[in-house]
Design a protein around this motif. Structure first.
Motif, PDB file in Angstrom:
ATOM      1  N   GLY A 193      66.667  -5.970  69.767  1.00 26.11           N
ATOM      2  CA  GLY A 193      66.751  -7.247  69.196  1.00 26.11           C
ATOM      3  C   GLY A 193      65.663  -7.472  68.002  1.00 26.11           C
ATOM      4  O   GLY A 193      65.956  -7.852  67.074  1.00 26.11           O
ATOM      5  N   GLY A 194      64.668  -6.591  68.210  1.00 26.10           N
ATOM      6  CA  GLY A 194      63.507  -6.718  67.298  1.00 26.10           C
ATOM      7  C   GLY A 194      63.297  -5.454  66.638  1.00 26.10           C
ATOM      8  O   GLY A 194      62.002  -5.301  65.917  1.00 26.10           O
ATOM      9  N   GLY A 225      71.101 -16.594  74.408  1.00 28.80           N
ATOM     10  CA  GLY A 225      70.441 -15.987  73.511  1.00 28.80           C
ATOM     11  C   GLY A 225      69.072 -15.447  73.683  1.00 28.80           C
ATOM     12  O   GLY A 225      68.740 -14.355  73.190  1.00 28.80           O
ATOM     13  N   PHE A 226      68.265 -16.578  73.874  1.00 26.35           N
ATOM     14  CA  PHE A 226      67.003 -16.253  74.100  1.00 26.35           C
ATOM     15  C   PHE A 226      66.763 -15.182  75.397  1.00 26.35           C
ATOM     16  O   PHE A 226      65.764 -14.357  75.237  1.00 26.35           O
ATOM     17  CB  PHE A 226      66.230 -17.270  74.820  1.00 26.35           C
ATOM     18  N   GLN A 227      67.366 -15.136  76.306  1.00 24.39           N
ATOM     19  CA  GLN A 227      67.312 -14.304  77.419  1.00 24.39           C
ATOM     20  C   GLN A 227      67.370 -12.674  76.989  1.00 24.39           C
ATOM     21  O   GLN A 227      66.782 -11.796  77.266  1.00 24.39           O
ATOM     22  CB  GLN A 227      68.098 -14.478  78.694  1.00 24.39           C
ATOM     23  N   TYR A 242      62.147 -13.621  65.962  1.00 25.50           N
ATOM     24  CA  TYR A 242      61.232 -13.685  66.764  1.00 25.50           C
ATOM     25  C   TYR A 242      59.950 -14.493  65.837  1.00 25.50           C
ATOM     26  O   TYR A 242      60.135 -14.544  64.683  1.00 25.50           O
ATOM     27  CB  TYR A 242      60.667 -12.299  66.730  1.00 25.50           C
ATOM     28  N   GLY A 243      59.159 -14.748  66.284  1.00 27.76           N
ATOM     29  CA  GLY A 243      57.885 -15.396  65.881  1.00 27.76           C
ATOM     30  C   GLY A 243      56.696 -14.481  65.507  1.00 27.76           C
ATOM     31  O   GLY A 243      56.894 -13.345  65.762  1.00 27.76           O
ATOM     32  N   PRO A 271      61.609 -20.087  70.565  1.00 29.75           N
ATOM     33  CA  PRO A 271      62.342 -20.721  71.872  1.00 29.75           C
ATOM     34  C   PRO A 271      63.577 -21.181  71.745  1.00 29.75           C
ATOM     35  O   PRO A 271      64.036 -21.533  70.916  1.00 29.75           O
ATOM     36  CB  PRO A 271      61.311 -22.203  71.681  1.00 29.75           C
ATOM     37  N   VAL A 272      64.099 -21.397  73.004  1.00 25.84           N
ATOM     38  CA  VAL A 272      65.551 -21.978  73.196  1.00 25.84           C
ATOM     39  C   VAL A 272      65.475 -23.491  72.429  1.00 25.84           C
ATOM     40  O   VAL A 272      64.670 -24.115  72.313  1.00 25.84           O
ATOM     41  CB  VAL A 272      65.780 -22.223  74.682  1.00 25.84           C
TER      42      VAL A 272
END
Length: 578
Positions: A196-197, A185-187, A207-208, A215-216
């Motif tokens: 995604g964003g 998912g992170f990748q 997202y931060g 992070p994972v």
């Protein structure tokens, strides 16, 4: 009698739902069955294989509570909406094969539809040139009316055992209480920030503040999606296609569609999941059933296999370059027919019977030689008035399979197309970009392309949910894959691995993939096939290249009366016993 799910029942599962475990390919085996010679075997436990362990566990929990294969498949699809949002979910659609232990099959179409006002020029610019793919994807132009909830409602009405609302509880729990962001998912979040964003709602979830993916291992909570699922659980599928949610989907999609056929509430309300004719054919001693039009899955998988029947694949084995050469040649022929003929059968006459006619496939197979490569390939049937299409295909997608105690099975391929679909998020879920599966070029030399955009039409797919019955007529294997146009070759490779090379199911899913839809042979980068490139070149293949491919296969097999399941080692997939 059905047992209703409660938060108390699901509380013991929280550690599993909240932590990603067993991400490598897994093989799970159910207890030995009780065998009654007068009836098909009844298994002591069912099994679910899915691309995420939390989703597989959600389906297995429904089986433990007495749910049917269809019930568990619905729960798995809903859970994947939460934990694998880049690939599938209620904002997309899919195809489903259902079967029973005696060989009866049903074929279900939950593929998205284009807005009624869409035209064949949807993906052309002002000068009549195809749009760049990412330009076409991001925003409303690519969104079709989602079909997964309508499909779930149809099969629950006909095959469900537990109440509709019960099937939503695992996904609601995951969305509200949270789940650990997986490496995969992170990748995807890092690789596809444009989708995604794209949506502020999505950025706030994944997202931060620095704009980078969380992070994972971060616990991801999606209260908006939990609320959507709670509404659908309480009010039924109608709450998706009419009312506030449908109004919001239509408004968001129309607002991000620059021109040509904006989506309306009427488009959403008009959607219907369809039962389609099942497409089955014999291969050697086996009966294989898969998804027909508007998917190209059945015709492409079956043609690839049946054109090879005259060759001794078993004798050649998986380490033979000649075997992989033969597979490549058969794929080239199968994909030539696919590109010309396959489309939505409600709009185009698709010659399925002719494409799978045994005499026709024998003639096609006779073109294949073990010593040399065909100089060129083309479709094998006359196609007056049709032109070959062009356009990219789905790259996201998820497949999952369920076998319940009674031997009933569900093989469901679900997708939102590319990673995170169109990037538009409504109610906590991403909307698909499925319409980019249409041919961007609607005609050539004055001839229409079968898979061109038309209002209300379903785009062609590669999805190939598959069920295999053995020589004794009993269930043998349930399999399917994700990965766009590679789906048919992934499934065909798994079937050759099991049926010809007699490999265990986990070994068959780990086999490398060769993808030859035209004159270029693509072999999986880093696999044993890469070392065979010189041998394939010596057999006459002018262009052979090692490439990375989006591969992800899941399966459950019956072995000596026991259920054995596996997930693709390239994915986070696992099989979970009931």
């Amino acid at each position: 009698m059905s047992r209703r799910l409660t938060s108390g029942i699901f509380a013991p599962l929280a550690p599993l739902f909240l932590a990603l475990s067993g991400c490598a390919a897994g093989t799970a085996t159910a207890p030995a069955p009780r065998v009654d010679a007068a009836e098909p075997a009844v298994f002591d436990a069912g099994m679910v294989s899915a691309a995420d362990p939390r989703a597989a566990e959600a389906g297995a929990q429904i089986l433990r509570l007495g749910g049917s294969a269809s019930d568990a498949a619905i729960a798995t699809m809903l859970a994947l909406t939460v934990v694998e949002p880049q690939s599938s979910g209620i904002g997309g659609g899919g195809f489903l094969m259902l079967g029973d232990a005696k060989g009866a099959v049903e074929s279900w179409d939950g593929r998205e539809t284009a807005p009624a006002a869409a035209t064949p020029r949807r993906f052309l610019d002002a000068q009549g040139r195809p749009l760049p793919f990412r330009t076409a994807v991001v925003g409303g132009r690519s969104v079709g009316v989602p079909g997964n909830i309508a499909l779930a409602a149809r099969i629950h009405a006909e095959h469900g055992r537990l109440p509709w609302a019960d099937l939503f509880q695992p996904a609601i729990h995951l969305a509200r209480e949270g789940f650990a962001l997986s490496p995969r998912g992170f990748q995807y979040l890092a690789r596809q920030p444009d989708t995604g964003g794209h949506d502020p709602q999505a950025r706030a979830i994944f997202y931060g503040v620095d704009g980078k993916p969380l992070p994972v291992g971060t616990t991801i909570r999606n209260p908006a999606l939990a609320g959507t699922l709670e509404t659908l659980a309480a009010k039924g599928a109608g709450a998706f296609y009419k009312g506030d949610l449908a109004r919001e989907i239509a408004a968001r999609v129309a607002g991000e569609t620059p021109s040509d056929g904006k989506m309306t509430e009427a488009d959403i309300a008009a959607f219907a999941a369809r039962q389609r004719p099942g497409v089955c054919a014999p291969y050697r001693a086996y009966r294989i059933c898969s998804m027909g039009p508007p998917s190209s899955g059945a015709t492409t998988v079956l043609a690839t296999l049946l054109q090879l029947e005259r060759f001794d694949l078993a004798g050649l084995g998986p380490d033979s370059p000649v075997a992989w050469h033969l597979i490549a040649e058969s794929e080239r022929l199968a994909y030539a027919d696919r590109e010309l003929f396959l489309a939505d059968p409600d709009f185009v006459g698709v010659p399925v019977a002719q494409l799978l006619d045994p005499a026709y496939l024998r003639r096609r197979g006779a073109l294949i030689s073990a010593e040399r490569t065909m100089a060129q390939v083309s479709a094998g049937l006359p196609a007056p008035g049709l032109a070959r299409g062009e356009g990219p295909e789905e790259h996201g997608t998820s497949h999952f399979v369920v076998v319940d105690r009674q031997g009933d099975v569900a093989s469901w391929t679900s997708t939102i197309e590319s990673a995170f679909g169109s990037g538009i998020m409504v109610g906590g879920f991403y909307l698909n970009n499925e319409l980019t599966d249409f041919s961007f070029v609607p005609e050539k030399d004055g001839r229409p392309v079968a898979n061109r955009v038309e209002g209300g039409k379903r785009p062609r797919s590669s999805m190939a949910p598959t069920i295999v019955y053995g020589p004794d007529g009993k269930l043998l294997l349930v399999v399917g894959a994700a990965g766009g146009a590679t789906i048919p070759v992934q499934v065909a490779r798994a079937l050759i691995g099991v049926l010809d090379w007699k490999l265990p199911i986990d070994t068959a899913l780990a086999l490398p993939v060769l993808f030859a839809p035209g004159d270029t042979v693509n072999v999986e980068k880093g696999s044993r096939l890469e070392a065979m490139i010189p041998a394939l070149t010596a057999l006459g293949h002018a262009s052979v290249q090692a490439v990375e491919m989006p591969l992800k296969t899941n399966a459950v097999m019956v072995v000596d009366g026991r259920l054995v399941g596996a997930g693709d080692p390239r994915s986070e997939g696992v099989a979970v016993a009931q």
